[in-house]
Design a protein around this motif. Structure first.
Motif, PDB file in Angstrom:
ATOM      1  N   ILE A 148       0.848  -1.196   0.000  1.00  0.00           N
ATOM      2  CA  ILE A 148       0.000   0.000   0.000  1.00  0.00           C
ATOM      3  C   ILE A 148       0.885   1.249   0.000  1.00  0.00           C
ATOM      4  N   PRO A 149       0.716   2.133  -0.982  1.00  0.00           N
ATOM      5  CA  PRO A 149       1.529   3.361  -1.043  1.00  0.00           C
ATOM      6  C   PRO A 149       1.158   4.316   0.098  1.00  0.00           C
ATOM      7  N   PRO A 150       2.050   5.271   0.417  1.00  0.00           N
ATOM      8  CA  PRO A 150       1.732   6.256   1.458  1.00  0.00           C
ATOM      9  C   PRO A 150       0.558   7.127   1.036  1.00  0.00           C
ATOM     10  N   LYS A 151      -0.331   7.411   1.978  1.00  0.00           N
ATOM     11  CA  LYS A 151      -1.527   8.183   1.670  1.00  0.00           C
ATOM     12  C   LYS A 151      -1.312   9.659   2.003  1.00  0.00           C
ATOM     13  N   GLY A 152      -2.205  10.502   1.492  1.00  0.00           N
ATOM     14  CA  GLY A 152      -2.153  11.924   1.802  1.00  0.00           C
ATOM     15  C   GLY A 152      -1.507  12.769   0.732  1.00  0.00           C
ATOM     16  N   TYR A 153      -1.093  12.156  -0.365  1.00  0.00           N
ATOM     17  CA  TYR A 153      -0.432  12.923  -1.421  1.00  0.00           C
ATOM     18  C   TYR A 153      -1.282  12.969  -2.682  1.00  0.00           C
ATOM     19  N   ILE A 154      -1.741  11.849  -3.161  1.00  0.00           N
ATOM     20  CA  ILE A 154      -2.666  11.815  -4.296  1.00  0.00           C
ATOM     21  C   ILE A 154      -3.829  10.889  -3.941  1.00  0.00           C
ATOM     22  N   LEU A 172      -5.298  -1.271  -7.002  1.00  0.00           N
ATOM     23  CA  LEU A 172      -5.323   0.168  -6.750  1.00  0.00           C
ATOM     24  C   LEU A 172      -6.087   0.862  -7.864  1.00  0.00           C
ATOM     25  N   LEU A 173      -6.992   1.754  -7.493  1.00  0.00           N
ATOM     26  CA  LEU A 173      -7.784   2.518  -8.456  1.00  0.00           C
ATOM     27  C   LEU A 173      -7.445   3.995  -8.306  1.00  0.00           C
ATOM     28  N   LEU A 219       3.812   5.975 -13.805  1.00  0.00           N
ATOM     29  CA  LEU A 219       3.136   7.271 -13.753  1.00  0.00           C
ATOM     30  C   LEU A 219       2.535   7.518 -12.368  1.00  0.00           C
ATOM     31  N   PHE A 220       1.991   6.476 -11.755  1.00  0.00           N
ATOM     32  CA  PHE A 220       1.403   6.624 -10.417  1.00  0.00           C
ATOM     33  C   PHE A 220       2.465   7.062  -9.412  1.00  0.00           C
ATOM     34  N   TRP A 221       3.613   6.339  -9.381  1.00  0.00           N
ATOM     35  CA  TRP A 221       4.650   6.668  -8.405  1.00  0.00           C
ATOM     36  C   TRP A 221       5.319   8.002  -8.708  1.00  0.00           C
ATOM     37  N   LEU A 222       5.384   8.368  -9.965  1.00  0.00           N
ATOM     38  CA  LEU A 222       5.954   9.667 -10.330  1.00  0.00           C
ATOM     39  C   LEU A 222       5.059  10.789  -9.809  1.00  0.00           C
ATOM     40  N   PRO A 249      16.924  11.638  -5.282  1.00  0.00           N
ATOM     41  CA  PRO A 249      16.206  10.367  -5.436  1.00  0.00           C
ATOM     42  C   PRO A 249      16.660   9.320  -4.428  1.00  0.00           C
ATOM     43  N   LYS A 250      15.713   8.581  -3.886  1.00  0.00           N
ATOM     44  CA  LYS A 250      16.047   7.501  -2.947  1.00  0.00           C
ATOM     45  C   LYS A 250      15.293   6.248  -3.334  1.00  0.00           C
ATOM     46  N   ASN A 251      15.876   5.111  -3.031  1.00  0.00           N
ATOM     47  CA  ASN A 251      15.224   3.832  -3.322  1.00  0.00           C
ATOM     48  C   ASN A 251      14.215   3.516  -2.230  1.00  0.00           C
ATOM     49  N   THR A 252      13.084   4.252  -2.252  1.00  0.00           N
ATOM     50  CA  THR A 252      12.097   4.086  -1.185  1.00  0.00           C
ATOM     51  C   THR A 252      10.942   3.190  -1.586  1.00  0.00           C
ATOM     52  N   PHE A 253      10.862   2.822  -2.855  1.00  0.00           N
ATOM     53  CA  PHE A 253       9.730   2.010  -3.324  1.00  0.00           C
ATOM     54  C   PHE A 253       9.783   0.617  -2.721  1.00  0.00           C
ATOM     55  N   ARG A 254       8.637   0.154  -2.226  1.00  0.00           N
ATOM     56  CA  ARG A 254       8.499  -1.176  -1.595  1.00  0.00           C
ATOM     57  C   ARG A 254       9.358  -1.280  -0.347  1.00  0.00           C
TER      58      ARG A 254
END
Length: 522
Positions: free
Chosen positions: A397-403, A422-423, A492-495, A517-522
Motif C-alpha cells: 500500500i503506497p503512502p496516503k495523503g499525497y494523491i 489500486l484505483l 506514472l502513479f509513483w511519479l 532520489p532515494k530507493n524508497t519504493f516497496r
C-alpha cells in the motif's frame, strides 16, 4: 603443431573474442543512431556527450567504431582516456601527452593552460579536438570537475573541446547528484546502450558466424537458448558461443545443437552470475511447463470420463456409503456454488468493495467487480473502467495523503494475485506503446515532474525523445520499478505521488532544497 579450434572449423578469425573488436561489427538501429549522434555531436561541437550501459553491452566496441570514424577527419585531434582511476592531475597529464604535447609542469593549472593553448591553436587552423573517456563511472569528483572546466573553454561562441563520457549505469546516478548539476547542465547528448532483443541476438550470432567464414551450422532452438541464458548481453553471448565452439572441436562436429548450448552455459555459469540466473530461469520455466502439461493431461482425461459417462450407465459400481451419526446435529446442505460465492463476497467484503468504488463514484461497476473476484479474473472489472481511470496491481500500500487513490485487498478476498488492486485517476495520459504520440501538454507535464525531481536535465519541450525516455528509466531504477522502456501505469502513479510529496514538503519549508532520489519504493 596443433591448430587452434577456430581454424579447424573454418573461421578466418574468432567471431566471439573475449575483448572488444572492430572485426565484423554488428549494427542495430539503436547502435547506428548512437554512433551517428556522437559522431555529428563531436563535429558540430556539442560539448559534453554521455553514453551509459550495463556491463558487457558493448560500450567499448561502440567507442572503437566511433574512433575509427573520427580518425578519417583530418582536422580532428582525439585523445582516448581508459585509466579513470587516476587523480585529476594525472588524468590531465595523460590527455596532454595523448595530444602529442610536452607538459610544462605537473600542476593542474599549468596542464589546463597547455591544453587551452593547444585547443586555441587547433581552432585557429580550422581544427577541432575531442576527448573520449571510457569507464567514466570510475572518475573521481575532482576529475569530473576538471573535465567540466575543460568543457568551458570557448572561442568565438564555439566549444574548443568535445568530451564523450562513457560508463556503466552508475554514471547516470553520479551525474544526477546535486554537486554535479553544473556538469549535468552542459550535457547535450545522453544515450543508453541496451542489451540485444531476442531477434537482435539471433541476427547477431548468425552475422558473426557468417563474416568469420565459419563452416558450421546452429539450430534455431540453440539460438533461442543463447538469448535465454545471456539476456541479450554481448559479453555473455560471446562466453557461451566461444565455449560451444570448443565443444564442437571436442566432439568433431560442425553443428551447434541446443544440447551444446546448455553444456556451454553450464560451464560458464560457474563464474558468471548472469548466465547462472538465465539457467535457473530456464529450468524453473521448464519444470512449470511440465507441471502445467500434466495438469492439462489430467483435465483432458477427466473431461473424457464425463463425456463418455452416459455410455457406461449400465455398469453398476458398488461402494460402501459413509456412516452418518444420526444423533449428531450435522446437516448436509447443497447450494448453488455460484450464488454461494457471490453471497460470501458481498457479505464479508461489502465495506471494502463499497469504499473502493465510491471513492471515485463508480458504484455502478460493483456487479463487474464481484464477478471478477468470484472468477479471479481482473479483466472482467478493468475492461469496464472508464478511460479516465486506471486500475493497478501492486504488492504494497503506497503512502496516503499525497494523491487520491483507493485500495482493494484482492488477494485477501479471492485468494489469488495481485495482493492489492489500486484505483486512481491519472492527471495526464501518456501512451504506453507510443509515448511520443501523446499530447504535447501531457508530455510537458511529465518532463516538468521529472525535472523538478532531478531526473530530467533539459528544458521541457513537449517532445518525448531519448532524453525523456532516459529520465523515465532513471526514475524507474531509482524506485525499483520494472524497466518498461516507456511510461506504464505503475511508473506514472509513483511519479505523480513522489512529485506531490516533493511539492508538499517544499511548501512546508523545504523550498530550495534539491530533491535527491532515494530507493524508497516497496
Amino acid at each position: 603443431m596443433q591448430k587452434d579450434p577456430y581454424s579447424i572449423l573454418g573461421f578466418k578469425f574468432n567471431p566471439f573474442p573475449a575483448g572488444s573488436s572492430t572485426k565484423g561489427y554488428f549494427f542495430t538501429p539503436l547502435i547506428r543512431q548512437i554512433l551517428d549522434e556522437l559522431y555529428f555531436g563531436i563535429l558540430s561541437r556539442k560539448g559534453i556527450m554521455v553514453l551509459v550501459g550495463e556491463v558487457g553491452v558493448g560500450k567499448t566496441s561502440l567507442l572503437l567504431q566511433l574512433l575509427s570514424r573520427l580518425e578519417k577527419e583530418k582536422d580532428l585531434k582525439v585523445s582516448w582516456v581508459f585509466n579513470t582511476f587516476l587523480p585529476p592531475r594525472d588524468i590531465l597529464k595523460s590527455i596532454v601527452i595523448d595530444f602529442g604535447l610536452k607538459p610544462q609542469k605537473d600542476d593542474i593549472s599549468f596542464l589546463i593552460e597547455d591544453l587551452y593553448k593547444f585547443f586555441i591553436e587547433t581552432n585557429k587552423k580550422g581544427g577541432n579536438c575531442a576527448i573520449i573517456i571510457d569507464e567514466a563511472h570510475n572518475l573521481s569528483e575532482g576529475s569530473l570537475e576538471t573535465l567540466r572546466m575543460l568543457s568551458n573553454l570557448e572561442a568565438n561562441g564555439q566549444k574548443l573541446v568535445q568530451i564523450v563520457l562513457a560508463g556503466q549505469s552508475e554514471l547516470k546516478f553520479i551525474l544526477s547528484e546535486p554537486k554535479f548539476r553544473q556538469l549535468r547542465s552542459r550535457v547535450q547528448i545522453f544515450h543508453t546502450l541496451l542489451p540485444f532483443s531476442k531477434e537482435e541476438t539471433i541476427n547477431y550470432i548468425n552475422y558473426k558466424l557468417a563474416v568469420s567464414g565459419a563452416q558450421i551450422t546452429i539450430s534455431k532452438k540453440a539460438l533461442n537458448l543463447v538469448y535465454q541464458f545471456s539476456f541479450g548481453n554481448i559479453r555473455m553471448i560471446h562466453l557461451i558461443m566461444d565455449r560451444a565452439v570448443h565443444i564442437l572441436v571436442a566432439n568433431d562436429s560442425f553443428h551447434i545443437s541446443s544440447k551444446d548450448i546448455k553444456l556451454a552455459a553450464k560451464d560458464v555459469a560457474s563464474f558468471q552470475e548472469p548466465i547462472k540466473k538465465g539457467l535457473e530461469r530456464f529450468y524453473k520455466k521448464r519444470i512449470l511447463n511440465t507441471i502445467l502439461g500434466s495438469a492439462v493431461l489430467f483435465l483432458s482425461i477427466l473431461g473424457g470420463f464425463f463425456y463418455f459417462r452416459p455410455f457406461f450407465k449400465d455398469f453398476t459400481f458398488k461402494f460402501s456409503p459413509p456412516q452418518i451419526n444420526k444423533s449428531s446435529n450435522t446437516r448436509v446442505e447443497v447450494k448453488d456454488k455460484k450464488s454461494k460465492n457471490v453471497s460470501v463476497i458481498e457479505d464479508l467484503y461489502k465495506s471494502y468493495i463499497d469504499n473502493f468504488l465510491n471513492s471515485f463514484g463508480l458504484y455502478s461497476l460493483k456487479p463487474y467487480l464481484i464477478e471478477a473476484l468470484r472468477k479471479k479474473d481482473l479483466s472482467i472489472f478493468t475492461s469496464k473502467i472508464p478511460a479516465s481511470y486506471e486500475a493497478l496491481s501492486i504488492d504494497s500500500i503506497p503512502p496516503k495523503g499525497y494523491i487520491k487513490f483507493s485500495i482493494l485487498p484482492w488477494k485477501e478476498i479471492c485468494g489469488s494475485e495481485p495482493k492489492y488492486l489500486l484505483l486512481w485517476k491519472p492527471p495526464i495520459k501518456i501512451d504506453k506503446v507510443f509515448p511520443n504520440k501523446s499530447s504535447k501538454v501531457d508530455i510537458l507535464v511529465l518532463q516538468t515532474m521529472l525535472k523538478e525531481l532531478g531526473f530530467y536535465y533539459q528544458e521541457p519541450d513537449g517532445k518525448f525523445g531519448p532524453l525523456t525516455l532516459d529520465a523515465v528509466s532513471l526514475f524507474q531504477k531509482s524506485y525499483n520499478l520494472p524497466q518498461t522502456h516507456g511510461v506504464d501505469g505503475l511508473t506514472l502513479f509513483w511519479l505523480c505521488l513522489e512529485y506531490e510529496k516533493f511539492k508538499i514538503n517544499e511548501k512546508k519549508g523545504a523550498k530550495g532544497n534539491k530533491y535527491v532520489p532515494k530507493n524508497t519504493f516497496r
